[in-house]
Design a protein around this motif. Sequence first.
Motif, PDB file in Angstrom:
ATOM      1  N   GLY A 204       0.981  -0.694   0.093  1.00 54.87           N
ATOM      2  CA  GLY A 204      -0.051   0.258   0.227  1.00 54.87           C
ATOM      3  C   GLY A 204       0.730   1.252   0.008  1.00 54.87           C
ATOM      4  O   GLY A 204       0.608   2.184  -0.231  1.00 54.87           O
ATOM      5  N   ASP A 221      -5.600   5.114   1.666  1.00 47.92           N
ATOM      6  CA  ASP A 221      -6.105   4.727  -0.106  1.00 47.92           C
ATOM      7  C   ASP A 221      -5.920   5.214  -0.557  1.00 47.92           C
ATOM      8  O   ASP A 221      -5.340   7.156  -0.173  1.00 47.92           O
ATOM      9  CB  ASP A 221      -7.483   4.967   0.370  1.00 47.92           C
ATOM     10  CG  ASP A 221      -8.218   5.457  -0.950  1.00 47.92           C
ATOM     11  OD1 ASP A 221      -7.728   4.994  -1.922  1.00 47.92           O
ATOM     12  OD2 ASP A 221      -9.336   4.897  -0.703  1.00 47.92           O
ATOM     13  N   SER A 223      -6.150   5.833  -4.221  1.00 49.92           N
ATOM     14  CA  SER A 223      -6.581   6.054  -5.490  1.00 49.92           C
ATOM     15  C   SER A 223      -6.413   7.503  -5.812  1.00 49.92           C
ATOM     16  O   SER A 223      -6.711   7.682  -6.831  1.00 49.92           O
ATOM     17  CB  SER A 223      -8.058   6.054  -5.257  1.00 49.92           C
ATOM     18  OG  SER A 223      -8.592   6.071  -4.614  1.00 49.92           O
ATOM     19  N   ASP A 224      -6.662   9.092  -4.997  1.00 56.24           N
ATOM     20  CA  ASP A 224      -6.617   9.835  -5.566  1.00 56.24           C
ATOM     21  C   ASP A 224      -5.939  11.251  -5.525  1.00 56.24           C
ATOM     22  O   ASP A 224      -5.066  11.933  -5.714  1.00 56.24           O
ATOM     23  CB  ASP A 224      -7.907  11.048  -4.625  1.00 56.24           C
ATOM     24  CG  ASP A 224      -7.834  12.287  -5.410  1.00 56.24           C
ATOM     25  OD1 ASP A 224      -8.262  12.377  -6.563  1.00 56.24           O
ATOM     26  OD2 ASP A 224      -8.072  13.372  -4.490  1.00 56.24           O
ATOM     27  N   SER A 255      -2.484  14.810   2.958  1.00 50.97           N
ATOM     28  CA  SER A 255      -3.612  13.861   2.961  1.00 50.97           C
ATOM     29  C   SER A 255      -4.160  15.295   4.214  1.00 50.97           C
ATOM     30  O   SER A 255      -2.839  15.776   4.992  1.00 50.97           O
ATOM     31  CB  SER A 255      -3.357  12.834   4.055  1.00 50.97           C
ATOM     32  OG  SER A 255      -3.978  11.975   4.893  1.00 50.97           O
ATOM     33  N   THR A 261      -6.541   9.182   3.598  1.00 55.19           N
ATOM     34  CA  THR A 261      -6.476   9.048   2.251  1.00 55.19           C
ATOM     35  C   THR A 261      -5.384  10.648   1.412  1.00 55.19           C
ATOM     36  O   THR A 261      -5.259  10.713   2.171  1.00 55.19           O
ATOM     37  CB  THR A 261      -8.164   9.449   1.759  1.00 55.19           C
ATOM     38  OG1 THR A 261      -7.851  10.915   2.265  1.00 55.19           O
ATOM     39  CG2 THR A 261      -8.638   8.130   1.893  1.00 55.19           C
TER      40      THR A 261
END
Length: 386
Positions: A204, A221, A223-224, A255, A261
Amino acid sequence: MVRRWISIILIAGISLPGTNCLILDNSPPSESGLTAALPSLISLLGGKSYYAFLSDQPNDGSARSFILYRSGNLTLQSWNGGPANILKGVVANGVIFAIDGETDDTIWISRDQGTSWESWVNPTPASSTYQRLVACNGTVIAGYGNMAHSSSANSSTNPKAYYSNDQGATFNSFYINWGGTSATTLRGLDCYGDRVYANVAGGGNLYRSTIADLSTWTAADLSDGYNGGSYRWVVASEPGLAIMVQKTGPSLDYSIDQGLTTHQAGDFTTFPVATDGGWGYGNSKYYLGVVNSSQAEKCRIFRTTQASEAPSTLTPLTLNCSSAGDVRIPAMFADDSIVLMGFDYNSQASTGLYASLDGGESFNAVDLSSVWTGSGFISSIASGSN
């Protein structure tokens, strides 16, 4: 990570023990600079202790010194034995911890303000040197250049990281299960308050944990954000993180939810070079120190509140660090009172410092000539309040 580097601004005139004066490279004097602010700065520092660690490692020298500021006095602390150079130093509850980047599996510890040193040596050696060291809330965390993926025994290909929450009396190991079957590169490590962040090359890529439980790590996360596998290091704050992304040209991720994220901020307009420690957080702002070697004023300092602004929209403050072509920014620190930017050049044989008392609006050079005239540089600065 709670950092206090204020003392470095006072580290001039150390040729003799005792109280010394600040020497500024600021002619003519500026009322908006450090000269005008010195009395209030001395009052601000009070009786706190600050440590400026020294290294001459790239030049095969042995600094064996740090500069201590305490209660208005400046002292150059030197020793025999112990770490020849300090790559990174932190202080936890009055105990100094240091890694030297030279001695395999060793964390150096001083319980008497650098007069003497002991060492903790990993009983299951990785035959490598520690490269990362942080301290928050009295807990010290050290990591090799690689990060273990499982609870299997330490080896040169699977080294765990270690932490101590009892001033170095004991150390415990931890690993990050990133989903692979081998060690992965530990590219960044930072902490702030009760949270710890690690950027690794595998899985990750960005993980977070807490000081209270380093056995559990959660992947962010991404993903963005940009490709997390190219994250180089992280700088932590209460709201989240600023993260350097090394792709075609350096970019910025951020973040705002304490590492749950990440999001894309944008690309730098030039192709700067930044080194570990070159960013800091304080006074509710990130300070991003980068170098553009093609420019006359090579050092750039960007300021951003949440790291969400695209670097191309920020106007950096430019500083004339040196005419040398190999300028680096190995250290930047910020808190509510001061911003400090340390640089080196001439193959890390020479060093310099800029300081700001107005939240990064302006910087003044601090004359270090009476502090350290030999080969080497200030590699790390820490406060006794970590």
